[in-house]
Enzyme design. Sequence first.
Site, PDB file in Angstrom:
ATOM      1  CE1 TYR A 143      -3.383  -2.922   0.500  1.00 47.05           C
ATOM      2  CE2 TYR A 143      -4.505  -0.477   1.102  1.00 47.05           C
ATOM      3  CZ  TYR A 143      -4.624  -2.108   0.573  1.00 47.05           C
ATOM      4  OH  TYR A 143      -5.739  -2.914   0.532  1.00 47.05           O
ATOM      5  CE  LYS A 194       1.415 -17.256  -2.922  1.00 45.76           C
ATOM      6  NZ  LYS A 194       0.941 -18.467  -2.956  1.00 45.76           N
ATOM      7  CG  ASP A 227      -2.374 -20.061  -1.677  1.00 39.59           C
ATOM      8  OD1 ASP A 227      -1.763 -20.166  -0.637  1.00 39.59           O
ATOM      9  OD2 ASP A 227      -1.911 -20.732  -2.846  1.00 39.59           O
ATOM     10  CG  ASP A 251      -8.080  -5.088   1.400  1.00 40.97           C
ATOM     11  OD1 ASP A 251      -9.023  -4.636   2.105  1.00 40.97           O
ATOM     12  OD2 ASP A 251      -7.930  -5.052   0.380  1.00 40.97           O
ATOM     13  CG  ASP A 255     -13.661  -7.243   1.580  1.00 39.44           C
ATOM     14  OD1 ASP A 255     -13.482  -6.642   2.570  1.00 39.44           O
ATOM     15  OD2 ASP A 255     -13.807  -6.853   0.544  1.00 39.44           O
TER      16      ASP A 255
HETATM   17  C1  IPM Z   1     -10.413  -1.523   3.598  1.00 44.75           C
HETATM   18  C2  IPM Z   1     -10.630  -0.850   2.070  1.00 44.75           C
HETATM   19  C3  IPM Z   1      -9.652  -0.181   1.818  1.00 44.75           C
HETATM   20  C4  IPM Z   1      -8.396  -0.825   2.000  1.00 44.75           C
HETATM   21  C5  IPM Z   1      -9.770   0.882   0.648  1.00 44.75           C
HETATM   22  C6  IPM Z   1     -10.792   1.645   0.491  1.00 44.75           C
HETATM   23  C7  IPM Z   1      -8.545   1.754   0.358  1.00 44.75           C
HETATM   24  O1  IPM Z   1     -10.663  -1.915   1.094  1.00 44.75           O
HETATM   25  O2  IPM Z   1     -10.539  -0.860   4.438  1.00 44.75           O
HETATM   26  O3  IPM Z   1     -10.466  -2.664   3.554  1.00 44.75           O
HETATM   27  O4  IPM Z   1      -8.022  -1.531   0.994  1.00 44.75           O
HETATM   28  O5  IPM Z   1      -7.362  -0.725   2.946  1.00 44.75           O
HETATM   29 MG    MG Z   2     -10.949  -4.076   1.985  1.00 42.82          MG
END
Ligand code: IPM
Ligand code: MG
Length: 370
Positions: A143, A194, A227, A251, A255
């Site tokens: 990032y 990884k 993975d 990240d 999710d």
């Molecule tokens: C998160 C989001 C952010 C990230 C974006 C909005 C930059 O996906 O907080 O998970 O990738 O960190």
């Molecule tokens: Mg995210």
Amino acid sequence: MAANKSLLILPGDGIGPEVMVQVRRVVDWFDQRREVTFEVKEGLVGGAAYDAHGTPITDETMEDAMAADAVLFGSVGGPQYDDAPRDLRPEMGLLRLRKDLDLFANLRPALTFDALLDASSLKPEVVEGLDLMIVRESTGGVYFGTPRGIETLEDGQRRGFDTQTYTESEIRRVAGVAFDLARQRRGKVTSVEKANVMESGVLWRQVVSELHEESYSDVDLGHMYADNCAMQLVREPTQFDVIVSDNLFGDILSDCAAMLTGSLGMLPSATLGAPDESGRRRALYEPVHGSAPDIAGKDMANPLACLLSFAMLLRYSFDLEEDASLVENAVQAVLKSGVRTSDIMAPGAARVSTTVMGDSIVRELDKQAA
Ligand code: IPM
Ligand code: MG
């Protein structure tokens, strides 16, 4: 009485503001009904700040964030900003907060609510009793790594590149947060990288193992490739307690973990810095979900993730365990009573708006506090 805690609220874009209106009602409820009192400031972030000031977060708002005991954040982004230059994109407001406040440990819990077991896309028996915590490194890695860019090669074609980098100290401090959390939970950490293809992954694994040996040998430590971890999360998610990973893998995995619970609209997060000499640590709290532009302004978003982020704020910034539990119990009770926003709708339940969900929570808090 003077307010004893200062909060900066940054509603942001999309569903952020309408969700935050409901959370603000709960903040005010605590302010009036409980011992804690808040001095609340609001500010703009993301597209909202860009529209007003031409930047995704102003220096003044950054100063407010530095000064506040805690920051409560909604969500940022929207399709209208897709063509803005990278530095000015809404997401940069969030990334600057994380980076400049040095909030390196992003805590993303995934736990199932019994009332919502059927909302998961997995079989109820796979997710029943799920309670895991992802600790995502949030100020380093790809990032922020340099060099990065898009260049034109001699043969005329373009080449895009990013840099994944981690120093030992960056790995150690986030791993320390994961080990500390595991001690308060079920005593298990899974470190994810990884190392099979990445040098930074090799170092990650070494440093986590060293720290474990030095200071946390009472915690059960395992290593897993990213993975495989993604696969294990959908195969048998209850095998995990605390997962610690880098910024990008964290990240993605968070999710995935969020969806196990049936709705992204349910999950809170906390992003913490290092404690200073007085034990105070900078912190930002935000729902895991994004700005959901498709449903923004329709009073149909689920405010519970943001509300549960406020519960985390009470717990991690102010040590107000009882107050945090009040919020969490109110959420459980409201869900149990069959009140649902669209994203967690189930047959036989009552579909309600964002506002009515807020009403239900406040009513439940009144009831619990009576
Ligand atoms: C998160 C989001 C952010 C990230 C974006 C909005 C930059 O996906 O907080 O998970 O990738 O960190
Ligand atoms: Mg995210």
